[in-house]
Structures are given as C-alpha cells and as structure tokens.
Design an enzyme around this catalytic site. Structure first.
Site, PDB file in Angstrom:
ATOM      1  N   ASP A 264     -15.841   8.710   9.671  1.00 23.41           N
ATOM      2  CA  ASP A 264     -14.734   7.771   9.458  1.00 23.41           C
ATOM      3  C   ASP A 264     -13.437   8.538   9.692  1.00 23.41           C
ATOM      4  O   ASP A 264     -13.421   9.770   9.692  1.00 23.41           O
ATOM      5  CB  ASP A 264     -14.768   7.195   8.034  1.00 23.41           C
ATOM      6  CG  ASP A 264     -13.997   5.888   7.915  1.00 23.41           C
ATOM      7  OD1 ASP A 264     -14.633   4.815   7.965  1.00 23.41           O
ATOM      8  OD2 ASP A 264     -12.745   5.941   7.788  1.00 23.41           O
TER       9      ASP A 264
ATOM     10  N   ARG B 203       0.797  -1.228   0.000  1.00 21.38           N
ATOM     11  CA  ARG B 203       0.000   0.000   0.000  1.00 21.38           C
ATOM     12  C   ARG B 203       0.831   1.280   0.000  1.00 21.38           C
ATOM     13  O   ARG B 203       0.372   2.310  -0.488  1.00 21.38           O
ATOM     14  CB  ARG B 203      -0.943  -0.007   1.197  1.00 21.38           C
ATOM     15  CG  ARG B 203      -1.978  -1.125   1.074  1.00 21.38           C
ATOM     16  CD  ARG B 203      -3.032  -1.007   2.122  1.00 21.38           C
ATOM     17  NE  ARG B 203      -3.977  -2.110   2.066  1.00 21.38           N
ATOM     18  CZ  ARG B 203      -4.978  -2.258   2.925  1.00 21.38           C
ATOM     19  NH1 ARG B 203      -5.168  -1.366   3.875  1.00 21.38           N
ATOM     20  NH2 ARG B 203      -5.811  -3.278   2.812  1.00 21.38           N
TER      21      ARG B 203
HETATM   22  C1  LIG Z   1     -14.044  -2.447   7.176  1.00 14.83           C
HETATM   23  S1  LIG Z   1     -14.656  -0.798   7.247  1.00 14.83           S
HETATM   24  C2  LIG Z   1     -16.271  -1.036   7.949  1.00 14.83           C
HETATM   25  C3  LIG Z   1     -17.325  -0.195   7.249  1.00 14.83           C
HETATM   26  C4  LIG Z   1     -18.767  -0.420   7.726  1.00 14.83           C
HETATM   27  N1  LIG Z   1     -18.927  -0.072   9.106  1.00 14.83           N
HETATM   28  C5  LIG Z   1     -19.188  -1.847   7.498  1.00 14.83           C
HETATM   29  O1  LIG Z   1     -19.376  -2.601   8.453  1.00 14.83           O
HETATM   30  O2  LIG Z   1     -19.349  -2.236   6.333  1.00 14.83           O
HETATM   31  C6  LIG Z   1     -13.725  -0.151   8.628  1.00 14.83           C
HETATM   32  C7  LIG Z   1     -13.632   1.384   8.623  1.00 14.83           C
HETATM   33  O3  LIG Z   1     -13.140   1.818   9.896  1.00 14.83           O
HETATM   34  C8  LIG Z   1     -12.358   2.973   9.676  1.00 14.83           C
HETATM   35  N2  LIG Z   1     -11.467   3.198  10.827  1.00 14.83           N
HETATM   36  C9  LIG Z   1     -10.365   2.510  11.191  1.00 14.83           C
HETATM   37  N3  LIG Z   1      -9.828   3.025  12.297  1.00 14.83           N
HETATM   38  C10 LIG Z   1     -10.618   4.062  12.667  1.00 14.83           C
HETATM   39  C11 LIG Z   1     -10.574   5.004  13.730  1.00 14.83           C
HETATM   40  N4  LIG Z   1      -9.612   4.985  14.646  1.00 14.83           N
HETATM   41  N5  LIG Z   1     -11.554   5.943  13.791  1.00 14.83           N
HETATM   42  C12 LIG Z   1     -12.537   5.973  12.859  1.00 14.83           C
HETATM   43  N6  LIG Z   1     -12.625   5.116  11.828  1.00 14.83           N
HETATM   44  C13 LIG Z   1     -11.668   4.175  11.729  1.00 14.83           C
HETATM   45  C14 LIG Z   1     -11.623   2.690   8.385  1.00 14.83           C
HETATM   46  O4  LIG Z   1     -11.171   3.865   7.761  1.00 14.83           O
HETATM   47  C15 LIG Z   1     -12.685   1.941   7.576  1.00 14.83           C
HETATM   48  O5  LIG Z   1     -13.372   2.787   6.691  1.00 14.83           O
END
Ligand SMILES: C[S@@+](CC[C@H](N)C(=O)[O-])C[C@H]1O[C@@H](n2cnc3c(N)ncnc32)[C@H](O)[C@@H]1O
Length: 276
Positions: A147, A45
């Site tokens: 996010d 990445r």
């Molecule tokens: C796998 S996605 C899940 C999306 C959605 N909630 C779902 O279940 O389909 C995880 C998301 O968490 C976000 N994320 C990771 N660490 C985070 C943090 N410390 N604060 C806010 N968002 C975070 C990532 O950027 C990503 O978009």
C-alpha cells in the site's frame, strides 16, 4: 463566567487556490484525483495537522509540506488523505473464483504467488492467506501485500483487529487462523503468528515505476482505481501487466472498470481478467 471555546479550528476554511495546491500534490504523488466536492474532506482530515503545527492557513501547511525536510509530514498528509475502507472477504465472489477456478489450474511444484496491491489495513491479504493456507496445505505459496500508506501497513503487520471485524470471516478460518485477544487485547482478534509471517508487507506507490517483485499468478487491485483518472488508471494497469505470469489473473473491484485498458488482458468475467 463560562468559558466559551471557539470551534474555529474545526471550521478553518480552505480557499479555492489552496484546494488546487492540495489537489495537484495528491495527483502528482499518488495519482489520486480529488474533485472540488472533496474540499470538506481536506479540511476534515488535515485540519488537525494545522492545529498541531500552529498554522493559520492551509497555504502555510502546504508550504510546510512541500519544504525540503518534510518527508515525514508529507507521509502523514498522504496517510490522512487516502481512503482505506476494507474488510475481510470483501467481494466474496473473488475468493470463490480463486478457490474454484484459479487454484485448480496452478502449476504443481512452483510457488503460487499472489500480490494484494492496495492492501489497506490487511484484511484483504489475510483473507487470501487463510484461503491459501487451507487449500494449498504444504504446497508452496507466497503473498506480497503493499500500500502507499505507511499507517495502514503498520496496522496490517500487527494483525490486530476489533472483534466485530470477525463477522465476515468463515467460522472454520476463525478457528484455524485467529486468536481471541485477552488482557489488554480484550475485544480484539489477532491473526495467528505463523499466518502473519507468511505475508511480505511493503510500501509500494502504484503511481510510480514498480519495484521488482517477480511475476505473480494473481494480483488483487481492488477498490483503488476508483480514485484514479483514466490516464493514471491506464498507466497503473500497464505497470502491473508485466508483473503477471502468462495466464495469471488480475482482479479489480466490482464497481471498477478497466475502460478498455485491456491490451494483453482478456476479460474472463466482470472484474476478472487473465493475461494472454
Ligand atoms: C479503499 S482501499 C482498498 C483496500 C482493499 N484492496 C479492498 O478492496 O478492500 C484503497 C487503498 O489504496 C491505497 N492507495 C491509494 N493510492 C495508492 C497508490 N498510488 N499506490 C498504492 N496504494 C494506493 C490507499 O492507501 C488505500 O489503502
């Protein structure tokens, strides 16, 4: 003579010491834990960022990232290192639960408030918005979607998706809330403008003290805690509980657990909690 281009850029190696630097940085910034098995993920990445800046090693890129004036590059690196997989109406049982068990209990007259707290590229909050628009009609409701990654938030705000993403959207919702792209947007699906306008998208890092967003009837915190270690998870959940109204619900991903981090929460069924 044929020109042979080396593939060295793609294969630039990261040393153990350099990996530990990135691991620590992501842990501090986002609470995300990268196991040593994720070394290849960092190279895959971030390799192109080394190339972009003409750098020879991950150590040099780390110095650049942590330099005084590199907030922009730091956000790019965080955007690249987060995993953003999502889709419309993911884990459909949660949407059934909202329709059948949560909405009938809401207090009439006061706005029903929902927070999609790791919303990725928007499929989750738009799924919620479709359901709320259909079920609540003219009754007031509010939807906040946040996010850490600005890249996915930009995508989410646009409401534009490849048409194949439509396959999980129920037909009546597709008809009511989605438009079929034409011209330059051929092959795309666009969420209808008035639905897009109902969602307040903002950047929130769950690993830091939360902004004051008021209290919510429902928080979706799905498929993000899988990246956190137990201590980070505990802190994140503790930060979110005050943001729930008494009786409000917290929904986590089906494959996640709160590992006993449930003070103030009652388990209703697997992955569904209610504030006491
Ligand atoms: C796998 S996605 C899940 C999306 C959605 N909630 C779902 O279940 O389909 C995880 C998301 O968490 C976000 N994320 C990771 N660490 C985070 C943090 N410390 N604060 C806010 N968002 C975070 C990532 O950027 C990503 O978009």
């Amino acid at each position: 003579m044929p020109v042979i281009t080396p593939v060295a850029d793609a294969g630039r190696q990261i040393s153990d010491a350099e990996f530990l630097q990135f691991q620590g940085l992501l842990q501090r910034l986002a609470g995300i834990h990268l196991s040593p098995a994720k070394k290849a993920l960092i190279c895959g990445r971030l390799g192109k960022r080394l190339k972009h800046h003409g750098l020879a090693s991950y150590g040099e890129y780390f110095c650049l990232l942590t330099g005084a004036h590199e907030a922009g590059e730091l956000q790019i690196a965080v955007d690249l290192l987060t995993t953003n997989e999502t889709y419309f109406f993911r884990e459909p049982k949660h949407f059934d639960f909202l329709r059948e068990r949560i909405l009938p209990l809401r207090t009439p007259g006061s706005p029903f408030r929902v927070w999609s707290a790791a919303c990725s590229s928007g499929e989750e909050p738009y799924s919620l918005a479709m359901l709320l628009a259909e079920r609540l009609g003219a009754a007031p409701w509010e939807l906040v979607a946040s996010d850490l990654s600005t890249r996915v938030l930009e995508k989410a705000r646009s409401g534009l998706y490849p048409m194949e993403r439509a396959r999980n959207i129920p037909h009546n919702y597709l008809k009511a809330y989605c438009l079929k792209g034409t011209g330059q947007h051929e092959g795309s699906l666009l969420i209808e403008r008035s639905l897009r306008a109902r969602i307040n998208f903002l950047q929130v890092n769950l690993n830091e003290p939360l902004p004051r967003l008021g209290e919510f009837d429902l928080i979706f915190l799905r498929n993000v805690m899988i990246y956190f270690e137990p201590e980070t998870k505990r802190k994140v959940v503790e930060r979110l509980i005050p943001a729930l109204k008494p009786g409000g619900h917290l929904l986590i991903g089906h494959s996640e657990t709160l590992n006993g981090v449930t003070e103030g929460l009652r388990s209703v069924s697997p992955s569904i909690y209610r504030k006491a």
